[in-house]
Design a protein around this motif. Structure first.
Motif, PDB file in Angstrom:
ATOM      1  N   PRO A   1       0.813  -1.214   0.000  1.00  0.00           N
ATOM      2  CA  PRO A   1       0.000   0.000   0.000  1.00  0.00           C
ATOM      3  C   PRO A   1       0.848   1.267   0.000  1.00  0.00           C
ATOM      4  O   PRO A   1       0.358   2.357  -0.260  1.00  0.00           O
ATOM      5  CB  PRO A   1      -0.805  -0.122   1.301  1.00  0.00           C
ATOM      6  CG  PRO A   1       0.071  -0.947   2.189  1.00  0.00           C
ATOM      7  CD  PRO A   1       0.786  -1.915   1.293  1.00  0.00           C
ATOM      8  N   LEU A   2       2.136   1.117   0.310  1.00  0.00           N
ATOM      9  CA  LEU A   2       3.108   2.191   0.236  1.00  0.00           C
ATOM     10  C   LEU A   2       4.480   1.538   0.143  1.00  0.00           C
ATOM     11  O   LEU A   2       4.619   0.333   0.337  1.00  0.00           O
ATOM     12  CB  LEU A   2       3.030   3.129   1.451  1.00  0.00           C
ATOM     13  CG  LEU A   2       3.568   2.624   2.792  1.00  0.00           C
ATOM     14  CD1 LEU A   2       3.816   3.810   3.727  1.00  0.00           C
ATOM     15  CD2 LEU A   2       2.608   1.658   3.460  1.00  0.00           C
ATOM     16  N   ALA A   3       5.494   2.328  -0.158  1.00  0.00           N
ATOM     17  CA  ALA A   3       6.843   1.765  -0.300  1.00  0.00           C
ATOM     18  C   ALA A   3       7.438   1.518   1.082  1.00  0.00           C
ATOM     19  O   ALA A   3       8.354   2.199   1.527  1.00  0.00           O
ATOM     20  CB  ALA A   3       7.719   2.715  -1.105  1.00  0.00           C
ATOM     21  N   TRP A   4       6.913   0.504   1.770  1.00  0.00           N
ATOM     22  CA  TRP A   4       7.358   0.260   3.141  1.00  0.00           C
ATOM     23  C   TRP A   4       8.571  -0.660   3.159  1.00  0.00           C
ATOM     24  O   TRP A   4       8.770  -1.501   2.290  1.00  0.00           O
ATOM     25  CB  TRP A   4       6.220  -0.333   3.971  1.00  0.00           C
ATOM     26  CG  TRP A   4       5.775  -1.712   3.620  1.00  0.00           C
ATOM     27  CD1 TRP A   4       4.960  -2.076   2.589  1.00  0.00           C
ATOM     28  CD2 TRP A   4       6.108  -2.921   4.316  1.00  0.00           C
ATOM     29  NE1 TRP A   4       4.741  -3.427   2.592  1.00  0.00           N
ATOM     30  CE2 TRP A   4       5.435  -3.976   3.652  1.00  0.00           C
ATOM     31  CE3 TRP A   4       6.874  -3.232   5.429  1.00  0.00           C
ATOM     32  CZ2 TRP A   4       5.526  -5.305   4.051  1.00  0.00           C
ATOM     33  CZ3 TRP A   4       6.971  -4.553   5.844  1.00  0.00           C
ATOM     34  CH2 TRP A   4       6.306  -5.567   5.167  1.00  0.00           C
ATOM     35  N   TRP A   5       9.394  -0.448   4.176  1.00  0.00           N
ATOM     36  CA  TRP A   5      10.617  -1.240   4.291  1.00  0.00           C
ATOM     37  C   TRP A   5      10.691  -1.982   5.623  1.00  0.00           C
ATOM     38  O   TRP A   5      11.447  -2.934   5.777  1.00  0.00           O
ATOM     39  CB  TRP A   5      11.841  -0.330   4.157  1.00  0.00           C
ATOM     40  CG  TRP A   5      12.004   0.621   5.310  1.00  0.00           C
ATOM     41  CD1 TRP A   5      11.230   1.715   5.574  1.00  0.00           C
ATOM     42  CD2 TRP A   5      12.979   0.558   6.346  1.00  0.00           C
ATOM     43  NE1 TRP A   5      11.661   2.344   6.716  1.00  0.00           N
ATOM     44  CE2 TRP A   5      12.739   1.672   7.218  1.00  0.00           C
ATOM     45  CE3 TRP A   5      14.035  -0.303   6.641  1.00  0.00           C
ATOM     46  CZ2 TRP A   5      13.505   1.915   8.334  1.00  0.00           C
ATOM     47  CZ3 TRP A   5      14.803  -0.049   7.762  1.00  0.00           C
ATOM     48  CH2 TRP A   5      14.546   1.045   8.589  1.00  0.00           C
ATOM     49  N   ARG A   6       9.882  -1.535   6.581  1.00  0.00           N
ATOM     50  CA  ARG A   6       9.878  -2.184   7.891  1.00  0.00           C
ATOM     51  C   ARG A   6       8.460  -2.176   8.445  1.00  0.00           C
ATOM     52  O   ARG A   6       7.723  -1.216   8.256  1.00  0.00           O
ATOM     53  CB  ARG A   6      10.824  -1.459   8.844  1.00  0.00           C
ATOM     54  CG  ARG A   6      10.860  -2.034  10.259  1.00  0.00           C
ATOM     55  CD  ARG A   6      11.925  -1.355  11.096  1.00  0.00           C
ATOM     56  NE  ARG A   6      13.262  -1.712  10.635  1.00  0.00           N
ATOM     57  CZ  ARG A   6      14.380  -1.152  11.097  1.00  0.00           C
ATOM     58  NH1 ARG A   6      14.305  -0.198  12.007  1.00  0.00           N
ATOM     59  NH2 ARG A   6      15.556  -1.545  10.649  1.00  0.00           N
ATOM     60  N   GLY A   7       8.093  -3.243   9.119  1.00  0.00           N
ATOM     61  CA  GLY A   7       6.769  -3.328   9.718  1.00  0.00           C
ATOM     62  C   GLY A   7       6.857  -3.766  11.167  1.00  0.00           C
ATOM     63  O   GLY A   7       7.813  -4.418  11.588  1.00  0.00           O
ATOM     64  N   VAL A   8       5.843  -3.375  11.933  1.00  0.00           N
ATOM     65  CA  VAL A   8       5.729  -3.786  13.326  1.00  0.00           C
ATOM     66  C   VAL A   8       4.406  -4.512  13.488  1.00  0.00           C
ATOM     67  O   VAL A   8       3.340  -3.944  13.208  1.00  0.00           O
ATOM     68  CB  VAL A   8       5.796  -2.573  14.276  1.00  0.00           C
ATOM     69  CG1 VAL A   8       5.549  -3.002  15.720  1.00  0.00           C
ATOM     70  CG2 VAL A   8       7.152  -1.881  14.161  1.00  0.00           C
ATOM     71  N   ALA A   9       4.462  -5.772  13.885  1.00  0.00           N
ATOM     72  CA  ALA A   9       3.270  -6.603  14.045  1.00  0.00           C
ATOM     73  C   ALA A   9       3.025  -6.860  15.521  1.00  0.00           C
ATOM     74  O   ALA A   9       3.965  -7.072  16.292  1.00  0.00           O
ATOM     75  CB  ALA A   9       3.458  -7.927  13.306  1.00  0.00           C
ATOM     76  N   VAL A  10       1.744  -6.837  15.931  1.00  0.00           N
ATOM     77  CA  VAL A  10       1.397  -6.964  17.349  1.00  0.00           C
ATOM     78  C   VAL A  10       0.287  -7.997  17.525  1.00  0.00           C
ATOM     79  O   VAL A  10      -0.764  -7.911  16.879  1.00  0.00           O
ATOM     80  CB  VAL A  10       0.912  -5.616  17.931  1.00  0.00           C
ATOM     81  CG1 VAL A  10       0.646  -5.741  19.427  1.00  0.00           C
ATOM     82  CG2 VAL A  10       1.914  -4.510  17.650  1.00  0.00           C
ATOM     83  N   ILE A  11       0.528  -8.970  18.396  1.00  0.00           N
ATOM     84  CA  ILE A  11      -0.500  -9.942  18.763  1.00  0.00           C
ATOM     85  C   ILE A  11      -0.545 -10.041  20.283  1.00  0.00           C
ATOM     86  O   ILE A  11       0.310  -9.504  20.983  1.00  0.00           O
ATOM     87  CB  ILE A  11      -0.234 -11.338  18.154  1.00  0.00           C
ATOM     88  CG1 ILE A  11       1.122 -11.868  18.625  1.00  0.00           C
ATOM     89  CG2 ILE A  11      -0.337 -11.298  16.645  1.00  0.00           C
ATOM     90  CD1 ILE A  11       1.410 -13.287  18.159  1.00  0.00           C
TER      91      ILE A  11
END
Length: 280
Positions: free
Chosen positions: A87-97
């Motif tokens: 959806p954008l030029a992302w390079w890093r993500g943070v996932a939360v569970i």
């Protein structure tokens, strides 16, 4: 000045692009920082469950940082979709569970998505791409109280991912009140009112102000969080005055005399005066 610290267990990856994982025992949150190439290395059994995520766009000097906030019932699968169709030029993500047997439910991740998007949208230098603008308020107060504490932890974890911009909640946290030309500092915080039993988490506040030019009256609503912050339009503020300044879009305001407790003929200043009397 005291600095609050969050304690987390960290699992440092042993291979290239492997996720960096944080376990927050306080809230039973599991947070993974992952690159686009590293999404495939998230364990499917652990991470294909309800959760929220924040994607960080490419960093360019002097340019706003684009982020995407989202939620999914199958978090790992959604992130894999964003790898194939970003959806954008992302390079890093943070996932939360949630690291519990039940985990999050769909209503909880919907609320967290809205709160995180609202908080990040107010950060200077941040653009939320296709972020959710409202947040689910159908959850009972006790459930939202817990989730609001999670939001603060997630925002702190985003600093590790490189999102280090100041928050509105940090502004005016010294509780200075501008009354005319000179600021005045009065002891006592909203957290002190909660500790003294003069105010309860989840209490509703309201404030009104008449515009000088148009004469129209604007009304604000806020909720008292367990931390002592005021939640207004999905954003939390440590200072009642800063919440009033942002809400009314004015240069200065005395939030203590402006905010009233809904259903009670009393202001935050009235309650603080009782607090001062109790301490003498």
């Amino acid at each position: 000045m005291s600095v609050s610290l969050l304690t987390a267990g960290v699992q440092i990856p042993g291979g290239v692009d492997a996720p960096l994982r944080f376990d927050f025992d306080l809230h039973a949150l599991r947070i993974a920082m992952v690159t686009r190439d590293g999404v495939r290395k998230l364990d499917a059994e652990s991470w294909d469950q309800p959760g929220v995520y924040v994607l960080l766009g490419a960093v360019a000097y002097g340019a706003p940082l684009e982020v995407r906030v989202g939620q999914a019932v199958q978090l790992r699968s959604r992130l894999q979709q964003h790898v194939r169709q970003p959806p954008l030029a992302w390079w890093r993500g943070v996932a939360v569970i949630r690291d519990t047997h039940a985990g999050f439910n769909s209503a909880e991740i919907g609320y967290l998505e809205g709160r995180l998007a609202s908080e990040l949208r107010e950060r200077p230098g941040v653009i939320v791409v296709e972020g959710k603008r409202d947040h689910d308020t159908t959850l009972p107060t006790y459930a939202r109280t817990s989730l609001d504490a999670f939001v603060e932890t997630i925002l702190e974890a985003l600093k590790v991912a490189g999102l280090t911009v100041a928050s509105p909640a940090d502004e005016g946290s010294s509780e200075e009140e501008t009354t005319g030309a000179s600021p005045m500092r009065i002891p006592g915080t909203v957290a002190d009112l909660l500790a003294a039993g003069l105010l309860s988490a989840g209490a509703r506040l309201e404030a009104t102000r008449k515009a000088r030019v148009t004469g129209e009256t604007k009304r604000l609503e806020a909720e008292v969080l367990a931390s002592g912050n005021l939640l207004m339009d999905g954003v939390s503020y440590k200072s009642p005055s800063m919440a009033a300044i942002k809400g009314f879009d004015v240069a200065a305001a005395n939030g203590w005399t402006t905010w009233r407790v809904v259903g009670r003929e009393t202001t935050l200043a009235d309650l603080r005066a009782r607090l001062e009397l109790d301490e003498t």
